[in-house]
Design a protein around this motif. Structure first.
Motif, PDB file in Angstrom:
ATOM      1  N   LYS B  38      -6.733  -3.438   3.318  1.00  0.00           N
ATOM      2  CA  LYS B  38      -7.951  -2.645   3.158  1.00  0.00           C
ATOM      3  C   LYS B  38      -7.804  -1.381   3.991  1.00  0.00           C
ATOM      4  O   LYS B  38      -7.385  -1.439   5.150  1.00  0.00           O
ATOM      5  CB  LYS B  38      -9.148  -3.464   3.649  1.00  0.00           C
ATOM      6  CG  LYS B  38     -10.446  -2.723   3.788  1.00  0.00           C
ATOM      7  CD  LYS B  38     -11.498  -3.656   4.389  1.00  0.00           C
ATOM      8  CE  LYS B  38     -12.810  -2.947   4.620  1.00  0.00           C
ATOM      9  NZ  LYS B  38     -13.820  -3.841   5.223  1.00  0.00           N
ATOM     10  N   VAL B  48      -5.999  -7.954   4.928  1.00  0.00           N
ATOM     11  CA  VAL B  48      -7.101  -8.783   4.445  1.00  0.00           C
ATOM     12  C   VAL B  48      -6.638 -10.222   4.253  1.00  0.00           C
ATOM     13  O   VAL B  48      -7.285 -11.168   4.715  1.00  0.00           O
ATOM     14  CB  VAL B  48      -7.661  -8.223   3.120  1.00  0.00           C
ATOM     15  CG1 VAL B  48      -8.716  -9.153   2.538  1.00  0.00           C
ATOM     16  CG2 VAL B  48      -8.217  -6.824   3.314  1.00  0.00           C
ATOM     17  N   ASP B  86     -17.431  -3.826   2.806  1.00  0.00           N
ATOM     18  CA  ASP B  86     -16.208  -4.066   2.027  1.00  0.00           C
ATOM     19  C   ASP B  86     -15.749  -2.808   1.296  1.00  0.00           C
ATOM     20  O   ASP B  86     -14.644  -2.776   0.755  1.00  0.00           O
ATOM     21  CB  ASP B  86     -16.430  -5.183   1.002  1.00  0.00           C
ATOM     22  CG  ASP B  86     -16.693  -6.533   1.649  1.00  0.00           C
ATOM     23  OD1 ASP B  86     -17.366  -7.373   1.012  1.00  0.00           O
ATOM     24  OD2 ASP B  86     -16.236  -6.746   2.793  1.00  0.00           O
ATOM     25  N   TYR B  90      -8.310  -0.560  -1.479  1.00  0.00           N
ATOM     26  CA  TYR B  90      -7.585  -1.821  -1.341  1.00  0.00           C
ATOM     27  C   TYR B  90      -6.187  -1.655  -1.939  1.00  0.00           C
ATOM     28  O   TYR B  90      -6.028  -1.199  -3.069  1.00  0.00           O
ATOM     29  CB  TYR B  90      -8.330  -2.960  -2.040  1.00  0.00           C
ATOM     30  CG  TYR B  90      -9.531  -3.419  -1.253  1.00  0.00           C
ATOM     31  CD1 TYR B  90     -10.726  -2.719  -1.318  1.00  0.00           C
ATOM     32  CD2 TYR B  90      -9.445  -4.542  -0.422  1.00  0.00           C
ATOM     33  CE1 TYR B  90     -11.829  -3.125  -0.574  1.00  0.00           C
ATOM     34  CE2 TYR B  90     -10.542  -4.955   0.320  1.00  0.00           C
ATOM     35  CZ  TYR B  90     -11.723  -4.240   0.242  1.00  0.00           C
ATOM     36  OH  TYR B  90     -12.812  -4.637   0.989  1.00  0.00           O
TER      37      TYR B  90
END
Lengths: 114, 115
Positions: B38, B48, B86, B90
């Protein structure tokens, strides 16, 4: 926080100049890797140093060179800068003896070449 | 040479919902590791979750889990109960079990969380 620091945070250079970026590894980590991350892209592996020796290199020309010091801090040197060298440069430290998984990344140095 | 492909440049999800990010890779090796990293706007890459290729069981870390399909060379990330924190880029990454600890990254997926 990963314990890995990089300096400087930002840097502006002119095409043809030389630049040195620095990385301080997490305590006890004897392996450091450098990555180049162009805008909007994933990082690309430049090279890795283990106990002061280069032990892996990606598809980067020789004007990208590095050093690792006895205290395991590291430098990335780029000669004859080109416009395409503008990117975020990340270093990551690890210790193989602590398991093969973790690479701890620094916050990066943003290099702009004009 | 190994390659990693993330086919979703951007994804969005409502807060508290579940989202799945896709990743495929290409390798001729049988022993390797796969990772999801991440990268928030602060730029610091954070691990992660990881998966060892020799393990059949899918890795889980709290709200994060993977679906590892070795034969299909697929490695997706599922985020459950999405939270505003979040939101980030990614990256899926591959690492051979041999040689230098070189990570091969995909192009990334930008995840937006809608409140």
């Amino acid at each position: 926080e990963t314990g890995v620091t990089q300096s400087p945070t930002h840097l502006i250079k002119t095409r043809g100049q030389q630049v040195t970026l620095r990385c301080s590894s997490q305590s006890g980590h004897n392996t450091v890797s450098w990555y180049q991350q162009a805008l909007g892209q994933g990082p690309q592996f430049i090279f890795q140093y283990y106990r002061e020796e280069e032990n892996g290199r990606g598809n980067f020309p020789p004007r990208f060179s590095g050093l690792q010091f006895p205290n395991y801090s590291s430098e990335l040197n780029v000669n004859a800068l080109e416009l395409d060298d503008s990117a975020l440069y990340l270093c990551a430290s690890s210790h193989p003896g602590q398991g093969p998984f973790e690479q701890y990344f620094g916050p990066g140095t943003r290099l702009t070449v004009t | 040479a190994q390659t990693v492909t993330q086919s979703q440049p951007e994804m969005s999800v409502q807060e508290a919902e579940t989202v799945t990010l896709s990743c495929t890779y290409d390798t001729s090796e049988s022993d390797y590791y796969l990772f999801w990293y991440k990268q928030p706007p602060s730029r610091q890459m954070i691990l992660v979750i990881r998966q060892e290729a020799y393990k059949q069981q899918n890795a889980t870390e709290n709200r994060f889990s993977v679906n590892f399909q070795k034969a299909a060379k697929s490695f997706s990330l599922k985020i459950s109960d999405s939270q505003l924190g979040d939101a980030a880029m990614y990256f899926c990454a591959y690492r051979s079990a041999r040689g230098a600890q070189k990570l091969v990254f995909g192009q990334g997926t930008r995840l937006t969380i809608n409140p």
